[in-house]
Design a protein around this motif. Structure first.
Motif: not given
Length: 271
Positions: A55, A112, A114, A116-117, A135
């Motif tokens: 990434q 995965w 994340d 940022s969130n 999630t």
């Protein structure tokens, strides 16, 4: 606005620096199983670290491969592979892949992260069942079951005293657990050749599951030098006990002030 932008682009700095390992390190462990009074050679685990891009970021690709000896295949065939991509500066995991092949049980877990969130996306398939997507809400400094080992190697144990609990956050089977490792002080491990390795000893709190009863039924010995190599791991399982003993090493980061004579070699730990 500056504060918002800054917080979104900042990765949690869970360790001041990585001083313990580097790309090119490979550790091989012999696995033993105890049933009664006899330790029987049962398998092998190999841990390796490579430098890669993921990434558009500099990462460590950390891989763990475990398999039992062919003599045990008729009883319980095990071929497990764990792969983690972790940020090279913070060791925060970006992606984790677990492929489990144990007897007739097969499973594939993917996660995965994340940052940022503050979310973790999961994709899980067990046996021939449908794929499950989920999630999760992530917590700061949460590691997977592979990257947590490399995080712990970089902890500053000098600020803890015997009996202290060191909190950790770990993702296991699509659930984030707030656990700890209990520091047990220093202990010397001897090799059959007479070498002594002063080790940092600790016991992690385990999650109850298909293999462990839970509690502090695992003990880990890390070399008390800047390499912080796992010398031995021993744990009680639902039936018997298992032990992992360092067999060989290469590509160590630290050669000066090290308990290891060279950057690669073999050990023969006394049983």
């Amino acid at each position: 606005m500056l504060l918002i932008c800054s917080s979104k682009n900042t990765t949690a700095q869970c360790i001041p620096e990585n001083f313990a390992f580097q790309a090119g390190e490979k550790l091989v462990f012999r696995g033993y199983y105890n049933w009664g009074f006899i330790w029987v050679a049962a398998g092998e685990v190999e841990l390796s670290v490579e430098a890669e891009q993921f990434q558009n970021r500099d990462v460590f690709k950390i891989k763990g491969e475990g398999k039992n000896t062919k003599a045990f295949d008729w009883v319980f065939k095990l071929r497990d592979t764990l792969t983690c991509y972790a940020d090279r500066q913070t060791l925060s995991p970006l992606y984790f892949d677990r492929r489990t092949h144990e007897a007739n049980y097969n499973a594939h877990h993917e996660y995965w992260f994340d940052e940022s969130n503050k979310q973790i996306f999961s994709k899980i398939q067990k046996r021939e069942k449908p794929v499950k997507l989920d999630t999760l809400t992530n917590k700061p400094c949460t590691f997977d079951i592979l990257s947590i080992a490399y995080y712990v190697r970089n902890l500053n144990f000098s600020k803890y005293k015997k009996g202290d609990k060191i909190p950790i956050s770990i993702l296991i089977d699509n659930e984030i657990h707030s656990l700890y490792i209990r520091y047990q002080g220093l202990e010397t491990i001897k090799t059959k050749s007479g070498e002594n390795f002063e080790c940092l000893k600790f016991s992690p709190l385990l999650v109850e599951g298909t293999m462990f009863k839970g509690g502090e039924d695992m003990t880990v010995w890390l070399s008390n030098d800047n390499n912080r190599i796992p010398i031995m791991v021993e744990a009680k399982i639902l039936v018997g006990s298992v032990k992992g003993v360092l067999d060989s090493y290469e590509g160590l980061r630290n050669t000066q002030n090290s308990l290891f004579k060279q950057g690669n070699g073999k050990l023969d730990i006394a049983e």
